[in-house]
Enzyme design. Structure first.
Site, mmCIF file in Angstrom:
data_model
loop_
_atom_site.group_PDB
_atom_site.id
_atom_site.type_symbol
_atom_site.label_atom_id
_atom_site.label_comp_id
_atom_site.label_asym_id
_atom_site.label_seq_id
_atom_site.Cartn_x
_atom_site.Cartn_y
_atom_site.Cartn_z
ATOM 1 N N LYS A 54 0.841 -1.204 0.000
ATOM 2 C CA LYS A 54 0.000 0.000 0.000
ATOM 3 C C LYS A 54 0.874 1.253 0.000
ATOM 4 O O LYS A 54 0.628 2.202 -0.744
ATOM 5 C CB LYS A 54 -0.915 0.003 1.245
ATOM 6 C CG LYS A 54 -2.044 -1.026 1.192
ATOM 7 C CD LYS A 54 -2.737 -1.194 2.549
ATOM 8 C CE LYS A 54 -3.865 -2.219 2.463
ATOM 9 N NZ LYS A 54 -4.530 -2.486 3.756
ATOM 10 N N GLN A 98 -4.471 -1.226 10.104
ATOM 11 C CA GLN A 98 -4.432 -2.527 9.444
ATOM 12 C C GLN A 98 -5.028 -3.599 10.362
ATOM 13 O O GLN A 98 -4.677 -3.693 11.536
ATOM 14 C CB GLN A 98 -2.984 -2.881 9.060
ATOM 15 C CG GLN A 98 -2.843 -4.173 8.266
ATOM 16 C CD GLN A 98 -3.507 -4.119 6.894
ATOM 17 O OE1 GLN A 98 -3.537 -3.078 6.231
ATOM 18 N NE2 GLN A 98 -4.063 -5.233 6.449
ATOM 19 N N ASP A 121 -10.676 3.500 5.172
ATOM 20 C CA ASP A 121 -11.237 2.167 4.935
ATOM 21 C C ASP A 121 -12.766 2.164 4.924
ATOM 22 O O ASP A 121 -13.363 1.150 4.575
ATOM 23 C CB ASP A 121 -10.766 1.199 6.029
ATOM 24 C CG ASP A 121 -9.459 0.512 5.676
ATOM 25 O OD1 ASP A 121 -9.355 0.007 4.544
ATOM 26 O OD2 ASP A 121 -8.553 0.482 6.529
#
Ligand code: GUN
Length: 301
Positions: A54, A98, A121
């Site tokens: 990422k 994460q 997210d």
């Protein structure tokens, strides 16, 4: 006839290419690049790899990225303190925690501590709720990437303006808040007829056989067999499972690819299908959050 293989790697590359142009223009206009901050707790090897990918692709698109690595025994209070710091940091437009987190940490409390307008997210309860009521602002990256693959495969444009998925029966297998539930909401907004199936669904193979569009997101290696697939259906395989086969470690999806690709009309491979699209839409969301903050839409200055 064997299925068309949906090339997620290529669509993700094109998506990032367009994003890089947008980022360059916005950086020129506003005088600073979008900023993405990733938080990683513990030393999960797969999470390390995802965060590295990422960050590398963010940099290639002109996005500034920082990583905040915390030990596996970090307390929830200390993690919340790191989030608070990033919430208050004007140079940070997008925050990514994460997952998975260590078991002693309450995931929902952490996800809801990220400011909704920095929640890259789309996992904050507010963003999940907005998607559920058809008013989506920030959408989780994996289902958003799956939707882009479906639109492309069905000949629709990237905004879904031609409405090519309308009326299709979509079966989503898996009801996680990261993939299954938001995927069902996105497909509903696309005017699909949606069945959200899961491990407790009765007659799961028969339910899957009804699908024009089948999205597998259960996290069980090759659970969806070829005979579960309706001839000509589009199959999107979200699973990334590491298995040992004949002493060799390899990645397989939630769909038995060799069987299903003989029956489906189109199917995503693992790897090279959904995975690259997740990262592309993470970058897309980062740019959107940055754009909204600069435009003052979030009321955050
Ligand atoms: N772990 C697995 N998928 C994801 C994702 O899309 N975002 C984050 N933050 N963690 C994940």
């Amino acid at each position: 006839m064997p299925a068309k293989i949906i090339d997620g790697k290529e669509l993700a590359r094109r998506t990032r290419e367009q994003l890089a142009v947008t980022v360059a223009e916005l950086t020129e206009t506003f005088g600073s690049a979008p900023g993405l901050a990733a938080i990683l707790v513990g030393d999960d090897a797969a999470s390390e790899t995802y965060v590295r990918t990422k960050r590398r692709q963010a940099t290639e698109c002109g996005i500034r990225s920082t990583a905040h690595r915390l030990a596996g025994d970090t307390t929830e209070a200390d993690l919340l303190e790191v989030v608070r710091g990033l919430n208050a940091d004007d140079a940070v437009d997008a925050i990514l925690v994460q997952l998975p987190l260590p078991r002693h940490i309450a995931i929902r409390r952490v996800l809801d501590s990220v400011l909704p307008y920095k929640d890259v997210d789309g996992f904050h309860s507010r963003n999940a709720g907005l998607l559920a009521v058809g008013q989506a602002e920030t959408v989780p990256c994996t289902p958003r990437g799956c939707l882009a693959l479906l639109r492309d495969t069905h000949g629709d444009d990237e905004a879904g303006r031609l409405g090519k998925l309308a009326g299709q029966h979509a079966v989503v297998v898996g009801r996680s808040s990261i993939v299954g539930r938001p995927m069902a909401a996105l497909l509903t907004a696309e005017n699909c007829t949606v069945t959200l199936a899961h491990s407790r669904t009765r007659n799961l193979p028969e339910v899957c056989q009804q699908a024009d569009v089948l999205v597998a997101a259960v996290g069980r290696p090759e659970m969806v067999r070829g005979e579960w697939v309706r001839p000509g259906a589009t199959v999107i395989d979200v699973g990334i499972n590491r298995v040992e086969r004949d002493g060799v470690s390899r990645l397989v999806g939630d769909v038995a690819f060799d069987e299903a690709s003989e029956i489906a009309g189109a199917i995503t491979p693992v790897p090279g299908g959904v995975g690259p699209m997740t990262v592309a839409y993470l970058l897309h969301n980062t740019v959107e959050l940055y754009r909204r903050r600069r435009a003052g839409e979030s009321g955050s200055g």
